[in-house]
Design an enzyme around this catalytic site. Structure first.
Site, PDB file in Angstrom:
ATOM      1  N   TYR A 188      -7.242  -0.834   7.404  1.00  0.00           N
ATOM      2  CA  TYR A 188      -6.164  -1.399   6.583  1.00  0.00           C
ATOM      3  C   TYR A 188      -6.576  -2.750   5.996  1.00  0.00           C
ATOM      4  CZ  TYR A 188      -1.449  -3.042   5.377  1.00  0.00           C
ATOM      5  OH  TYR A 188      -0.349  -3.515   4.703  1.00  0.00           O
ATOM      6  N   ARG A 228      11.470   3.846  -0.433  1.00  0.00           N
ATOM      7  CA  ARG A 228      12.080   3.161   0.711  1.00  0.00           C
ATOM      8  C   ARG A 228      11.382   1.809   0.926  1.00  0.00           C
ATOM      9  NH1 ARG A 228       8.927   7.340   2.837  1.00  0.00           N
ATOM     10  NH2 ARG A 228      10.722   8.719   2.951  1.00  0.00           N
TER      11      ARG A 228
END
Length: 435
Positions: free
Chosen positions: A340, A207
């Site tokens: 992150y 996706r």
């Protein structure tokens, strides 16, 4: 989620109101389509300084011309700029034509590598970087400005093709270094399908951005292996079936993941795209160790393990390409994303260290794309005001699309991009932070 502000500024009342209030006025970007694969208009060639670059040796398809009233693109050969005096030629060349460049047009400045033995040349060439990034922030109307450092026009063919095309719509203010090397695709390769007869593995491809990358590589002729986690098996198989590829369902962090990847590719691999990634946002003071380790394991450790094994085993064939997904969060930092940002900065370190050795020892290039604000389901869930700030805080005043990251990945995966190595290319519309 649709960008309603972009649509509003495209109306007469919207243009009037935003102009009166001094608000951003983003222009709809012209991206690649099968119906409109090129920019419509002339490509003007200008020169600053005395250049020895043989641009005629590059692909004749670039179609450079010496004059144009309203060019779709401008290429300024500034490789001959060697001192402050010849920097004046940059102004002389571009000042009269900047206003006439078409909307969604391109300006590509060609520079030379910095000469360590000549600090005047190094200063003048470094000045081109500040010039390029500043012009990118002021030119408007969906136009982009980038700098390419090169020594051989033929080696830069794929890069110039990309930057002068609609495929580079969301890339601006970037400095790309092109080294010496063989140019052009392999003999017999169709220009519109440069990845024909090549196998590409894309992680996190069920996706979003990964799916767009898989689609674009398949468009360019690759046989794509769609890798994703078991939870996304249905989507992964749907994408693979649609693209005529195959699905590989596994957890990239599993101890046997690399062995299973190698077993699924007995004939080897030509393109490895590290796209799988997760976020577990929280400020460091409130971040449990599990949130830290899970992000680092998926986004960085798995990339290192997979790359090391497939590269040293020879599973990635000579002439292969490794493209990893970094992020501007790893370059500029982001509150609440220490995990992150650390993982994505680690990708940058991997690329810069491994690239020269991978090319010398295995004939494989290693590069990264660093997306900025990209319109995905994840960014659609961001609170309204933060989302709008992310969209507007770049020179193009809008979010990018997954296809923008995909087109950049496809350029780096191109057989003709063998001279592009160790680069981290930001796909961020020239973010006003960290760019």
């Amino acid at each position: 989620m649709a960008d309603r502000y972009l649509r509003f500024t495209g109306t007469a009342p919207g243009r009037f109101l935003t102009r009166r209030l001094g608000l951003p006025q983003p222009a709809p970007l012209k991206r690649w389509s099968a119906q409109r694969p090129t920019l419509e208009g002339d490509r003007l060639l200008l020169t600053a300084g005395k250049s020895d670059l043989d641009l005629a040796a590059a692909d004749p398809g670039l179609g450079l011309t010496a004059s144009s009233d309203k060019p779709a693109a401008v290429v300024l050969d500034a490789t001959g700029v060697r001192d402050v005096e010849t920097l004046a030629d940059v102004h002389t060349a571009l000042h009269p034509v900047v206003r006439s460049v078409a909307a969604s047009g391109r300006i590509v400045v060609l520079g030379a590598p910095l000469d360590a033995a000549d600090h005047h040349q190094a200063a003048a060439q470094q000045a081109l970087e500040g010039f390029t990034r500043s012009l990118g922030k002021e030119i408007g109307r969906g136009r982009t400005v980038n700098l390419v450092r090169l020594t051989d026009a033929r080696a830069a063919e794929s890069t110039l093709r990309f930057l002068l095309s609609p495929k580079s719509a969301y890339i601006s203010g970037q400095v790309i270094e092109v080294g010496p090397g063989e140019a052009g695709p392999a003999a017999g390769t169709a220009p519109d399908r440069p990845l024909a007869h090549r196998t590409a593995l894309v992680t996190g491809a069920a996706r979003g951005i990964g799916e767009a990358i898989a689609e674009t590589l398949a468009r360019d002729g690759a046989r794509v292996v769609v890798l994703d986690v078991p939870q996304a098996e249905q989507d992964a198989r749907r994408v693979a079936e649609r693209l005529g590829g195959s699905a590989l369902v596994l957890d990239i962090t599993a101890p046997d993941a690399v062995e299973r990847i190698a077993a699924a590719l007995p004939d080897g691999l030509d393109v490895l795209v590290h796209n799988a990634g997760i976020t577990r946002d929280r400020r460091l003071v409130n971040m449990p160790a599990e949130r830290w380790s899970s992000v680092l394991d998926v986004n960085l450790a798995s990339v290192l393990r997979t790359t090391d094994t497939l590269l040293t085993s020879g599973a990635i064939r000579r002439g292969g390409r490794i493209v990893a997904t970094a992020s501007i969060a790893g370059l500029a930092g982001n509150a609440g994303q220490t995990n992150y940002a650390a993982s994505k900065a680690g990708i940058v370190g991997l690329v810069r260290s491994l690239a020269p050795r991978a090319l010398a020892e295995h004939g494989v290039t290693v590069n990264a794309v660093a997306p900025g604000f990209i319109e995905t389901k994840m960014t659609a869930a961001v609170p309204l005001f933060i989302r709008e700030a992310g969209r507007r805080m770049n020179s193009l005043a809008q979010g990018g699309l997954p296809v923008d990251v995909a087109e950049t990945t496809a350029w780096l995966a191109d057989p003709g991009s063998g001279s592009v190595n160790g680069q981290v290319v930001r796909v961020c519309g020239q973010s006003l932070l960290g760019a």
